[in-house]
Design a protein around this motif. Structure first.
Motif, PDB file in Angstrom:
ATOM      1  N   THR A 117       0.763  -1.238   0.031  1.00 32.95           N
ATOM      2  CA  THR A 117      -0.032   0.156   0.044  1.00 32.95           C
ATOM      3  C   THR A 117       0.734   1.205   0.042  1.00 32.95           C
ATOM      4  N   ARG A 118       2.158   1.029   0.302  1.00 30.92           N
ATOM      5  CA  ARG A 118       2.918   2.319   0.335  1.00 30.92           C
ATOM      6  C   ARG A 118       3.704   2.720  -1.137  1.00 30.92           C
ATOM      7  N   GLN A 119       4.344   3.573  -1.211  1.00 33.64           N
ATOM      8  CA  GLN A 119       4.962   3.847  -2.559  1.00 33.64           C
ATOM      9  C   GLN A 119       6.208   3.419  -2.760  1.00 33.64           C
ATOM     10  N   TYR A 120       6.883   3.037  -1.758  1.00 33.82           N
ATOM     11  CA  TYR A 120       8.327   2.333  -1.818  1.00 33.82           C
ATOM     12  C   TYR A 120       8.305   1.314  -0.845  1.00 33.82           C
ATOM     13  N   VAL A 121       9.285   0.208  -1.257  1.00 30.63           N
ATOM     14  CA  VAL A 121       9.725  -0.831  -0.177  1.00 30.63           C
ATOM     15  C   VAL A 121      10.749  -0.251   0.641  1.00 30.63           C
ATOM     16  N   HIS A 122      10.583  -0.557   2.090  1.00 29.67           N
ATOM     17  CA  HIS A 122      11.334   0.068   2.896  1.00 29.67           C
ATOM     18  C   HIS A 122      12.308  -0.838   3.620  1.00 29.67           C
ATOM     19  N   LEU A 123      13.703  -0.216   3.346  1.00 29.77           N
ATOM     20  CA  LEU A 123      14.785  -1.155   3.708  1.00 29.77           C
ATOM     21  C   LEU A 123      15.483  -0.485   4.868  1.00 29.77           C
ATOM     22  N   SER A 124      16.259  -1.514   5.746  1.00 27.22           N
ATOM     23  CA  SER A 124      16.802  -0.725   6.806  1.00 27.22           C
ATOM     24  C   SER A 124      18.540  -0.822   6.622  1.00 27.22           C
ATOM     25  N   GLU A 125      19.314   0.136   7.250  1.00 29.36           N
ATOM     26  CA  GLU A 125      20.669  -0.163   7.199  1.00 29.36           C
ATOM     27  C   GLU A 125      21.409  -1.122   8.327  1.00 29.36           C
ATOM     28  N   ASP A 126      20.350  -1.350   9.187  1.00 34.37           N
ATOM     29  CA  ASP A 126      21.176  -2.372  10.256  1.00 34.37           C
ATOM     30  C   ASP A 126      20.033  -3.151  10.627  1.00 34.37           C
ATOM     31  N   ILE A 127      20.548  -4.412  11.033  1.00 32.70           N
ATOM     32  CA  ILE A 127      19.722  -5.755  11.487  1.00 32.70           C
ATOM     33  C   ILE A 127      18.629  -5.247  12.561  1.00 32.70           C
TER      34      ILE A 127
END
Ligand code: HQG
Length: 178
Positions: A117-127
């Motif tokens: 439902t969002r505009q982008y896939v969200h990714l994190s820099e750290d675990i």
């Protein structure tokens, strides 16, 4: 003041339903702080809200969701409105992480990561951040490893939200492992 509640309300205004607040986001997601305050004050709950409350909300949050620069405020990420917020395209760190529910694993390894439902896939820099994101949906979430270096070399575009969160339009499964 309940800053968590305020943050949720601001998320509706700046990520999901600006029209309900009579706000119009600019191409990068900014609105005038005064306009947001004016709109929030229409509700009894926030009738006395001031810019310092927004600043405190940002300061007290464990997550970096919003920023105020000069007379404007924006959400760094998380938008779901039809008009796609322009983010800065950038070369990502070589590895990024995505925390999610175990029940999504099969579909993700088949279809890749998609924004839903969002505009982008969200990714994190750290675990650690990825685990926190995943814990919203699963007490024992899975952390996927994104080979962002290879993805980038193969034409996948990455966008900078802030130093802990990166965005992408989608991540094909070949660059995902667990
Ligand atoms: C999953 C929060 C099946 C994906 C967080 C995720 C973050 C798939 C869900 C930010 C899939 C979408 C964003 C596929 C993706 N098959 N499931 N092919 N592709 N998914 O909430 O990343 O607190 O839109 O794994 O902390 O969880 O609001 O994305 O589980 O930073 O500031 O579909 O929102 O921040 O969920 O979270 P979301 P997200 P705030």
């Amino acid at each position: 003041m309940n800053y968590d509640k305020l943050s949720k309300e601001v998320a509706y205004a700046l990520r999901h339903s600006p029209e309900d607040y009579e706000l119009e986001l600019d191409a990068n997601g900014w609105v005038l702080v005064d306009k947001l305050l004016e709109s929030l004050r229409r509700s009894d709950k926030w009738s006395r809200i001031e810019i310092n409350d927004l600043k405190k909300m940002i300061e007290k949050s464990e997550k970096k969701r919003y920023e105020i620069v000069d007379d404007k405020i924006r959400a760094f990420y998380g938008h779901s409105i039809p008009m796609k917020i322009q983010k800065k395209e950038m070369k990502p760190p070589s590895t990024l992480y995505h925390g999610t529910s175990r029940r999504f694993l099969e579909s993700i390894m088949k279809n890749g990561l998609v924004p839903k439902t969002r505009q982008y896939v969200h990714l994190s820099e750290d675990i650690h951040t990825a685990i926190l994101v995943g814990k919203r949906r699963d007490t024992d979430p899975i952390v996927l490893k994104i080979n962002s270096e290879d993805a980038y070399k193969n034409g996948v575009k990455f966008y900078f939200a802030h130093e802990m969160i990166w965005l992408a339009d989608a991540i094909p499964y070949d660059f995902i492992s667990h």
